[in-house]
Design an enzyme around this catalytic site. Structure first.
Site, PDB file in Angstrom:
ATOM      1  N   HIS A   1     124.464 -30.860 -30.153  1.00  0.00           N
ATOM      2  CA  HIS A   1     123.427 -30.935 -31.170  1.00  0.00           C
ATOM      3  C   HIS A   1     123.920 -30.326 -32.462  1.00  0.00           C
ATOM      4  O   HIS A   1     124.529 -29.278 -32.470  1.00  0.00           O
ATOM      5  CB  HIS A   1     122.173 -30.182 -30.709  1.00  0.00           C
ATOM      6  CG  HIS A   1     121.029 -30.325 -31.659  1.00  0.00           C
ATOM      7  ND1 HIS A   1     120.196 -31.418 -31.638  1.00  0.00           N
ATOM      8  CD2 HIS A   1     120.620 -29.550 -32.675  1.00  0.00           C
ATOM      9  CE1 HIS A   1     119.304 -31.290 -32.598  1.00  0.00           C
ATOM     10  NE2 HIS A   1     119.536 -30.170 -33.248  1.00  0.00           N
TER      11      HIS A   1
ATOM     12  N   ASP B   1     106.857 -29.229 -30.783  1.00  0.00           N
ATOM     13  CA  ASP B   1     107.826 -29.148 -31.875  1.00  0.00           C
ATOM     14  C   ASP B   1     107.522 -30.189 -32.936  1.00  0.00           C
ATOM     15  O   ASP B   1     107.586 -29.918 -34.132  1.00  0.00           O
ATOM     16  CB  ASP B   1     109.257 -29.335 -31.367  1.00  0.00           C
ATOM     17  CG  ASP B   1     110.236 -29.375 -32.534  1.00  0.00           C
ATOM     18  OD1 ASP B   1     110.313 -28.368 -33.254  1.00  0.00           O
ATOM     19  OD2 ASP B   1     110.884 -30.410 -32.754  1.00  0.00           O
TER      20      ASP B   1
ATOM     21  N   ARG C   1     105.640 -27.332 -40.765  1.00  0.00           N
ATOM     22  CA  ARG C   1     106.656 -26.492 -41.417  1.00  0.00           C
ATOM     23  C   ARG C   1     107.265 -27.207 -42.602  1.00  0.00           C
ATOM     24  O   ARG C   1     107.568 -26.604 -43.636  1.00  0.00           O
ATOM     25  CB  ARG C   1     107.772 -26.150 -40.413  1.00  0.00           C
ATOM     26  CG  ARG C   1     107.355 -25.143 -39.358  1.00  0.00           C
ATOM     27  CD  ARG C   1     108.385 -25.076 -38.244  1.00  0.00           C
ATOM     28  NE  ARG C   1     109.699 -24.711 -38.714  1.00  0.00           N
ATOM     29  CZ  ARG C   1     110.844 -25.097 -38.149  1.00  0.00           C
ATOM     30  NH1 ARG C   1     110.826 -25.859 -37.060  1.00  0.00           N
ATOM     31  NH2 ARG C   1     112.004 -24.731 -38.641  1.00  0.00           N
TER      32      ARG C   1
ATOM     33  N   SER D   1     112.692 -24.616 -32.131  1.00  0.00           N
ATOM     34  CA  SER D   1     112.554 -26.054 -32.340  1.00  0.00           C
ATOM     35  C   SER D   1     113.710 -26.806 -31.677  1.00  0.00           C
ATOM     36  O   SER D   1     113.505 -27.736 -30.884  1.00  0.00           O
ATOM     37  CB  SER D   1     112.527 -26.329 -33.854  1.00  0.00           C
ATOM     38  OG  SER D   1     112.743 -27.689 -34.134  1.00  0.00           O
TER      39      SER D   1
ATOM     40  N   LYS E   1     113.800 -28.763 -27.542  1.00  0.00           N
ATOM     41  CA  LYS E   1     114.162 -30.165 -27.313  1.00  0.00           C
ATOM     42  C   LYS E   1     115.374 -30.286 -26.397  1.00  0.00           C
ATOM     43  O   LYS E   1     115.434 -31.147 -25.524  1.00  0.00           O
ATOM     44  CB  LYS E   1     114.436 -30.862 -28.657  1.00  0.00           C
ATOM     45  CG  LYS E   1     113.145 -31.106 -29.446  1.00  0.00           C
ATOM     46  CD  LYS E   1     113.409 -31.681 -30.825  1.00  0.00           C
ATOM     47  CE  LYS E   1     113.933 -30.629 -31.771  1.00  0.00           C
ATOM     48  NZ  LYS E   1     113.843 -30.968 -33.195  1.00  0.00           N
TER      49      LYS E   1
HETATM   50  N1  URA Z   1     116.478 -29.288 -36.661  1.00  0.00           N
HETATM   51  C1  URA Z   1     115.451 -29.186 -35.785  1.00  0.00           C
HETATM   52  O1  URA Z   1     115.372 -29.933 -34.831  1.00  0.00           O
HETATM   53  N2  URA Z   1     114.526 -28.251 -35.990  1.00  0.00           N
HETATM   54  C2  URA Z   1     114.582 -27.401 -37.021  1.00  0.00           C
HETATM   55  O2  URA Z   1     113.709 -26.567 -37.131  1.00  0.00           O
HETATM   56  C3  URA Z   1     115.644 -27.515 -37.948  1.00  0.00           C
HETATM   57  C4  URA Z   1     116.589 -28.467 -37.727  1.00  0.00           C
END
Ligand code: URA
Ligand code: CA
Length: 442
Positions: free
Chosen positions: A82, A161, A168, A183, A187
């Protein structure tokens, strides 16, 4: 429990219990807590931060807000990657097939564009016929057969999220370490892989612009993941200028194909090798990062990585001929050179501004349901450290010919470049490797 009291507790620097965090997050997801109270709560977290224990509880609450994917139907150690988000970040398109060709197993759910950054799912959809919205059974079948599949993250994965991120995004609470960590890790944990390699970006084009903040974010995410029983390594890398030369969708697919042919930009290839070797290491496929690098470089040279991309495209219904003939990808209407206003050396490129410019040309959505033009984007001809003559192209714009988009984009793009008389060194690219055992600075 009372929402007002909990907002006040965090505002005053208090530590929230697991039950209090669950009350706020679950209440918000169910629609019982309104946006304005959640916005105030998030702002309190932004200013007061969270203790590691609170951050773990926040993450796990978000994981359990939706489906937790069970990948046990796929044999072997599944490894994910990621990136915290960058500009022209073509990495996954190269890395996933290359790691799979080298003995790793990549069952990856991936996202669409976010803010000024692009999304791998959007890039994949520029390949004619390519399916990224696949049922779970098909996804498992493909991974079991060819050891790699890339699909769109479903709406049922960490819905908390999704809802919190949207809030946000409009309340200036994105760049908070505990909120980003929760966040991303919610995931990743919900997506079910056994190992995760994180590419934490720092620099002007990243959400964490300062190295020390990126380091803290990396440590926080490694701790959350390891605490949840997964193997996690984070690399901190530069997003001071866009990655590679291509920024867009189809042109990033083309750049990925070139890289798998061994003809790609050096920064992109080096990043793929660095991340990939760590993926192979935590998967137990190799004994050291150096051994992993050797294997990956060999599989670029002998074409196995490229063949794996071909299989991946075929299995997901795409036109695999693009691997040999990239002119089968969507082609833009008009290519336009962007010329340098002066002679000198490129000293700096504002990656954030370049990302925005690419979206102005149509490579991104303005509203949620807009269609992306896969054929447009930016191909850089000059990067930091390069010499340039007055009138020489800095970049090629891939456009739809619409002047009302092109002219403002061109002005913004030129302003993203700083060109001066002194030659500068190419900025540092690799900063650190963060693992359970500790931090290694490069
Ligand atoms: N990428 C994400 O998935 N969440 C965040 O808060 C920032 C970048
Ligand atoms: Ca790129």
């Amino acid at each position: 429990m009372n929402v007002y009291e909990l907002i006040k507790k965090k505002r005053d620097g208090g530590e929230l219990s697991k039950e209090e965090i669950e009350f706020m997050i679950n209440g918000f997801v169910k629609g019982e807590i309104p946006d304005y109270q959640m916005a105030a709560f998030l702002m309190a977290i932004y200013f007061r931060g969270m203790k590691p224990r609170e951050c773990v509880d926040l993450t796990m609450t978000m994981v359990h807000s939706g489906d937790v994917v069970d990948l046990s139907g796929i044999n072997g150690f599944k490894v994910d990657k990621h990136s915290t988000g960058g500009v022209g970040d073509t990495t996954t398109l190269v890395l996933a097939p290359l790691v799979a060709a080298s003995g790793g197993i990549v069952a990856k759910m991936t996202g669409r564009e976010l803010g000024h950054t692009g999304g791998t799912v959007d890039k994949l959809e520029s390949i004619p016929g390519m399916q990224v919205e696949l049922p779970k059974e098909k996804f498992f079948e493909i991974v079991n057969k060819i050891h790699v599949s890339l699909i769109a993250q479903t709406a049922t994965l960490a819905p908390a999220d999704k809802k919190i991120y949207a809030l946000r995004n409009v309340t200036a609470t994105v760049d908070s370490i505990p909120l980003i960590a929760a966040s991303i890790m919610s995931k990743k944990l919900a997506a079910g892989s056994d190992g995760i390699v994180l590419d934490v970006k720092t620099g002007i084009g990243a959400f964490m612009q300062e190295y020390k903040d990126a380091l803290e974010l990396a440590k926080t995410m490694v701790d959350i993941g390891e605490g949840a029983g997964r193997r996690v390594v984070a690399l901190i890398t530069s997003m001071d200028q866009p990655l590679g030369y291509a920024i867009g969708n189809a042109i990033e697919v083309e750049e990925a194909i070139k890289t798998l042919r061994g003809e790609g930009p050096k920064d992109l290839e080096d990043l793929v090798i660095e991340l990939g070797s760590n993926m192979l290491l935590i998967s137990g496929v190799v004994k050291s990062v150096d051994e992993g690098k050797k294997v990956l470089r060999e599989n670029i040279k002998n074409g196995k990585g490229l063949e794996k991309l071909r299989e991946l495209i075929r299995e997901q219904g795409g036109d695999e001929r693009v691997v040999d003939d990239t002119s089968l990808l969507p082609q833009c209407k008009e290519k336009i050179e962007v010329r340098s206003p002066r002679k000198g050396y490129v000293q700096f490129i504002n990656a954030l501004e370049v990302g925005i410019t690419s979206k102005m040309l149509g490579a991104g959505r303005k509203k949620k349901d807009d269609k992306i033009d896969h054929s447009v984007g930016i191909y850089l001809k000059k990067k930091v450290g390069d010499e340039v003559d007055e009138g020489e192209p800095l970049a090629i714009f891939y456009t739809d010919g619409d002047r009302s988009k092109i002219e403002p984009a061109m002005e913004r793009f030129i302003n993203a470049y700083r060109i001066g008389d002194e030659k500068v060194e190419v900025p540092k690219f690799f900063y650190a490797r963060v693992a359970k055992e500790g931090v290694e600075e490069y």
